[in-house]
Design a protein around this motif. Sequence first.
Motif, PDB file in Angstrom:
ATOM      1  N   UNK A 124       0.837  -1.210   0.000  1.00  0.00           N
ATOM      2  CA  UNK A 124       0.000   0.000   0.000  1.00  0.00           C
ATOM      3  C   UNK A 124       0.870   1.257   0.000  1.00  0.00           C
ATOM      4  N   UNK A 125       1.965   1.231   0.774  1.00  0.00           N
ATOM      5  CA  UNK A 125       2.850   2.396   0.832  1.00  0.00           C
ATOM      6  C   UNK A 125       3.462   2.695  -0.534  1.00  0.00           C
ATOM      7  N   UNK A 126       3.828   1.640  -1.263  1.00  0.00           N
ATOM      8  CA  UNK A 126       4.428   1.839  -2.578  1.00  0.00           C
ATOM      9  C   UNK A 126       3.393   2.372  -3.560  1.00  0.00           C
ATOM     10  N   UNK A 127       2.178   1.871  -3.483  1.00  0.00           N
ATOM     11  CA  UNK A 127       1.101   2.408  -4.337  1.00  0.00           C
ATOM     12  C   UNK A 127       0.920   3.901  -4.077  1.00  0.00           C
ATOM     13  N   UNK A 128       0.931   4.292  -2.811  1.00  0.00           N
ATOM     14  CA  UNK A 128       0.783   5.713  -2.476  1.00  0.00           C
ATOM     15  C   UNK A 128       1.967   6.533  -2.977  1.00  0.00           C
ATOM     16  N   UNK A 129       3.166   5.965  -2.933  1.00  0.00           N
ATOM     17  CA  UNK A 129       4.343   6.674  -3.458  1.00  0.00           C
ATOM     18  C   UNK A 129       4.195   6.895  -4.969  1.00  0.00           C
ATOM     19  N   UNK A 130       3.665   5.894  -5.673  1.00  0.00           N
ATOM     20  CA  UNK A 130       3.433   6.034  -7.117  1.00  0.00           C
ATOM     21  C   UNK A 130       2.424   7.151  -7.371  1.00  0.00           C
ATOM     22  N   UNK A 131       1.335   7.161  -6.603  1.00  0.00           N
ATOM     23  CA  UNK A 131       0.295   8.178  -6.800  1.00  0.00           C
ATOM     24  C   UNK A 131       0.809   9.578  -6.463  1.00  0.00           C
ATOM     25  N   UNK A 132       1.631   9.681  -5.418  1.00  0.00           N
ATOM     26  CA  UNK A 132       2.219  10.981  -5.089  1.00  0.00           C
ATOM     27  C   UNK A 132       3.180  11.442  -6.181  1.00  0.00           C
ATOM     28  N   UNK A 133       3.873  10.493  -6.802  1.00  0.00           N
ATOM     29  CA  UNK A 133       4.769  10.843  -7.905  1.00  0.00           C
ATOM     30  C   UNK A 133       3.973  11.354  -9.100  1.00  0.00           C
ATOM     31  N   UNK A 134       2.836  10.729  -9.395  1.00  0.00           N
ATOM     32  CA  UNK A 134       1.968  11.213 -10.477  1.00  0.00           C
ATOM     33  C   UNK A 134       1.539  12.653 -10.206  1.00  0.00           C
ATOM     34  N   UNK A 135       1.155  12.941  -8.973  1.00  0.00           N
ATOM     35  CA  UNK A 135       0.757  14.301  -8.606  1.00  0.00           C
ATOM     36  C   UNK A 135       1.900  15.284  -8.852  1.00  0.00           C
ATOM     37  N   UNK A 136       3.116  14.871  -8.482  1.00  0.00           N
ATOM     38  CA  UNK A 136       4.300  15.719  -8.685  1.00  0.00           C
ATOM     39  C   UNK A 136       4.536  15.976 -10.172  1.00  0.00           C
ATOM     40  N   UNK A 137       4.450  14.929 -10.988  1.00  0.00           N
ATOM     41  CA  UNK A 137       4.672  15.074 -12.435  1.00  0.00           C
ATOM     42  C   UNK A 137       3.612  15.986 -13.042  1.00  0.00           C
ATOM     43  N   UNK A 138       2.351  15.796 -12.651  1.00  0.00           N
ATOM     44  CA  UNK A 138       1.269  16.633 -13.195  1.00  0.00           C
ATOM     45  C   UNK A 138       1.406  18.094 -12.772  1.00  0.00           C
ATOM     46  N   UNK A 139       1.845  18.315 -11.551  1.00  0.00           N
ATOM     47  CA  UNK A 139       2.015  19.694 -11.072  1.00  0.00           C
ATOM     48  C   UNK A 139       3.100  20.423 -11.856  1.00  0.00           C
ATOM     49  N   UNK A 140       4.130  19.702 -12.256  1.00  0.00           N
ATOM     50  CA  UNK A 140       5.276  20.346 -12.886  1.00  0.00           C
ATOM     51  C   UNK A 140       5.261  20.256 -14.409  1.00  0.00           C
ATOM     52  N   UNK A 141       4.390  19.438 -14.969  1.00  0.00           N
ATOM     53  CA  UNK A 141       4.380  19.236 -16.409  1.00  0.00           C
ATOM     54  C   UNK A 141       3.491  20.206 -17.154  1.00  0.00           C
TER      55      UNK A 141
END
Length: 217
Positions: free
Chosen positions: A33-50
Amino acid sequence: MNDALNSGIGLCKGTDRLTLHPTAMTAEMGAGRDIVLKILNLVHHINRQGAPDDYIAVGLPEMHLMKERRLAGHTVELIGSEAVFDAMIASTGFIKLQRMQAILPPVRSKAELPTGETGMAFVRDRSTAKLGPAKLRRMQKRAEEFGRSFEMPKNIERSDSTLHALHYGQAVLRIREIDGPVTDGPLQVTTYGFSHPAAPAFLPISRKKPQQIAIAA
């Protein structure tokens, strides 16, 4: 990458798919579950900066109910463009997950479904957040300041088994999945990769059975 961070609704081109899973070792240790959340947080980071017209949309096809709790499962299917997935895979956050051996090698494919299959929309539901614990405490404090008694509203649902809570630092998003025909054209999603209940983006993603491995969820 943009100098100014994106916020709100953007467009997802929806041409490509990136499928990610925690490794079996990670899941068996109870960290899936923690790794899934890390993936989702990374998506948020990419979308914020892209680019605001090249967002990544998030799909959780294994979302399911277990013992009155909604769980996300271990499969993350991302919908976007070839370019945005190139940027994500080259990002520091993604490389770190790979070096930790936290995720399996990413699987890339075109974002398509067999004819006749329905898609899935993953929408952020704010209805249960309107009268959450913090809001109730403020209401009670306000009543005490004005010398009034405070009664707990009778129509509050303590939990909603159709929603799954995802944590982004201090923010908690409650997500609901909906089945429906795949949306034609660009998809409208937020920087978190989810759509709005009033305009659900039905992704070319089909439901999957949860993987049969021990999880900490």
